[in-house]
Design a protein around this motif. Structure first.
Motif, short mmCIF file in Angstrom:
data_model
loop_
_atom_site.label_atom_id
_atom_site.label_comp_id
_atom_site.label_asym_id
_atom_site.label_seq_id
_atom_site.Cartn_x
_atom_site.Cartn_y
_atom_site.Cartn_z
N ASN A 1 -59.11 -74.92 37.37
CA ASN A 1 -59.24 -76.23 38.01
C ASN A 1 -57.94 -76.74 38.62
O ASN A 1 -57.95 -77.26 39.74
CB ASN A 1 -59.75 -77.25 36.98
N THR A 2 -56.83 -76.58 37.90
CA THR A 2 -55.57 -77.11 38.42
C THR A 2 -55.12 -76.35 39.68
O THR A 2 -54.81 -77.00 40.68
CB THR A 2 -54.49 -77.10 37.32
N LEU B 1 -56.93 -74.83 41.77
CA LEU B 1 -57.87 -75.19 42.83
C LEU B 1 -57.54 -76.57 43.40
O LEU B 1 -57.62 -76.80 44.61
CB LEU B 1 -59.31 -75.19 42.30
N GLN B 2 -57.14 -77.48 42.49
CA GLN B 2 -56.76 -78.83 42.94
C GLN B 2 -55.50 -78.76 43.80
O GLN B 2 -55.38 -79.47 44.81
CB GLN B 2 -56.53 -79.73 41.72
N VAL B 3 -54.57 -77.89 43.41
CA VAL B 3 -53.34 -77.72 44.19
C VAL B 3 -53.69 -77.23 45.59
O VAL B 3 -53.17 -77.73 46.60
CB VAL B 3 -52.39 -76.71 43.49
N GLU C 1 -56.51 -77.59 47.14
CA GLU C 1 -57.25 -78.66 47.83
C GLU C 1 -56.24 -79.64 48.47
O GLU C 1 -56.35 -79.96 49.66
CB GLU C 1 -58.14 -79.37 46.80
#
Lengths: 124, 306
Positions: free
Chosen positions: B242-243, B245-247, B249
């Motif tokens: 998740n992290t 992927l957030q980066v 994004e």
């Protein structure tokens, strides 16, 4: 001018990117911290923020996002608190946070969605 | 006077009854030991010990319950039988502890200690009064185990069956009571051997069902446990992803918006990719667990394409 958004996350990349993103999309400043200890150290600026975005997991054996939430509430934080987390909803800490009534944003959140939500909060 | 075993063998009908009881006792003991080998439940081990011992001791007991074991005046053999009673008492105590996990063990420990101690003294002295006293203590012991079994709150069906079996086993309390002289044996003497063996066989059968049910429940629990473990692994991996992927994004959003931060965004994407590779390396250990070749997965993916 004080930072309008408080962001607590143990991930360095996110702490680098979010201020740039928020500055370019919303023209707001962001105070990025990596732990509850840093929150204590920057309490004046942190408590003056309008929105607090908290990650849950702030490192192994470290106080977590829920501790940060409790500290903010105990210190009369007037702004809106949201949790940004990739943890499953069944996680015990997330279940605890559900009881706080705080909003939970799923990680990864789409940039447009986050900007929209923040705009709504800031304009309220 | 003859032993129960000899008495039962004296008539064809009784011999059939005894044979049936013997088969049930041996089958149950074998099932208990076999199940213990796979399930590692201590209660199964102790039941496997208690059941044939109880059968042996009750068979060797005298037709007249007030008489001591009929072993043809062989004192060594008699001592051996009393020793086996002491072992059976201890094994049954362990069985009750492991099956019903009583909240307070003190009363059970005291009465077990006294029953074994009196039995050991009887074994050494071979005094008739001491033997009667030890029989009385055995009756008390069975009464306390009965109370533990009765007050137990079963969660699973197999627990309920074991509870019934343990309570049935307590039906044997009549036997040491008669042997201790508290209960007059005259009226019950003729059918006592049948009664005790029937109770034992009945309890063994109920326990046999309990063992089979326990095996079934354990298999179900193991399957559920494996599924939960796998689900936890996937959630853990998703959390790891998740992290980064957030980066990615946020970096993509910055790249779309502002060229001046291009290098900064690219650097963060590179870092996120490193984390994703770590996740991929973590995932690769599942390859070894599943035993599937990568080509198999690829073929499967291809076949699922619309």
């Amino acid at each position: 001018m004080s930072e309008q958004i408080l962001f607590i996350d143990d991930n360095e990349e996110l702490r680098i990117l979010l201020p740039v993103l928020l500055k370019s999309h919303l023209d707001v400043d962001c105070l990025c911290l990596k732990s509850v200890a840093e929150l204590h150290a920057h309490h004046r600026k942190a408590l003056a923020s309008r929105v607090a975005i908290l990650d849950f997991n702030l490192g192994k054996d470290e106080p977590n996002g829920l501790d940060a939430y409790n500290w903010l509430k105990a210190n009369n934080f007037k702004g809106k608190i949201v949790f940004l987390t990739g943890h499953a909803r069944s996680h015990p800490i997330i279940a605890d946070s559900d009881q706080t009534g705080a909003e939970i944003w799923p990680k990864p959140i789409r940039t447009e969605q986050m900007v929209k939500k923040l705009t709504e909060i800031m304009s309220a | 006077m003859i032993s129960n075993l000899a008495h039962l063998f004296s008539a064809p009908t009784s011999a059939l009854f005894l044979g049936a009881c013997l088969i049930v006792a041996l089958l149950t003991a074998a099932m208990a030991f076999g199940s213990y080998y796979f399930l590692r439940q201590q209660s199964l081990l102790y039941f496997g010990i208690v059941n044939p011992l109880a059968f042996l001791l009750l068979s060797a007991a005298n037709e007249d319950p007030q008489m001591i074991h009929d072993v043809g005046g062989d004192w060594l053999l008699l001592r051996g039988l009393h020793g086996l009673v002491a072992i059976a008492l201890f094994a049954y105590y362990r069985l009750i502890l492991n099956s019903f996990s009583p909240p307070s063990k003190t009363a059970l420990q005291i009465v077990t200690g006294l029953a074994i101690l009196s039995r050991v003294i009887a074994l050494i002295t071979l005094n008739e009064t001491m033997i009667q006293l030890s029989a009385l203590m055995s009756a008390f012991f069975l009464l306390v185990t009965f109370l533990h079994a009765l007050t137990f709150k079963p969660n699973m069906f197999s627990d309920r069956l074991m509870q019934i079996a343990a309570c049935t086993f307590t039906g044997l309390i009549a036997y040491p009571l008669v042997r201790s002289g508290v209960f007059p044996p005259v009226e019950v003497k003729s059918f006592m051997p049948f009664l005790v063996l029937a109770v034992l066989a009945l309890c063994s059968m109920v326990w046999l069902f309990a063992v089979m049910e326990m095996a079934h429940e354990t298999i179900e629990k193991t399957e559920l446990g494996s599924l939960k473990k796998m689900a936890r692994e996937f959630i853990y991996l998703r959390d790891l992803m998740n992290t980064p992927l957030q980066v990615m994004e946020f970096s993509t959003a910055i790249l779309h918006r502002n060229d001046s931060n291009r290098q900064l965004a690219l650097d963060q994407i590179a870092n996120a990719l490193k984390q994703m590779r770590l996740v991929s390396a973590t995932l690769s250990r599942f390859d070894r667990k599943t035993g599937l070749a990568q080509a198999d997965d690829f073929t499967q993916l291809q076949s699922n394409k619309p």
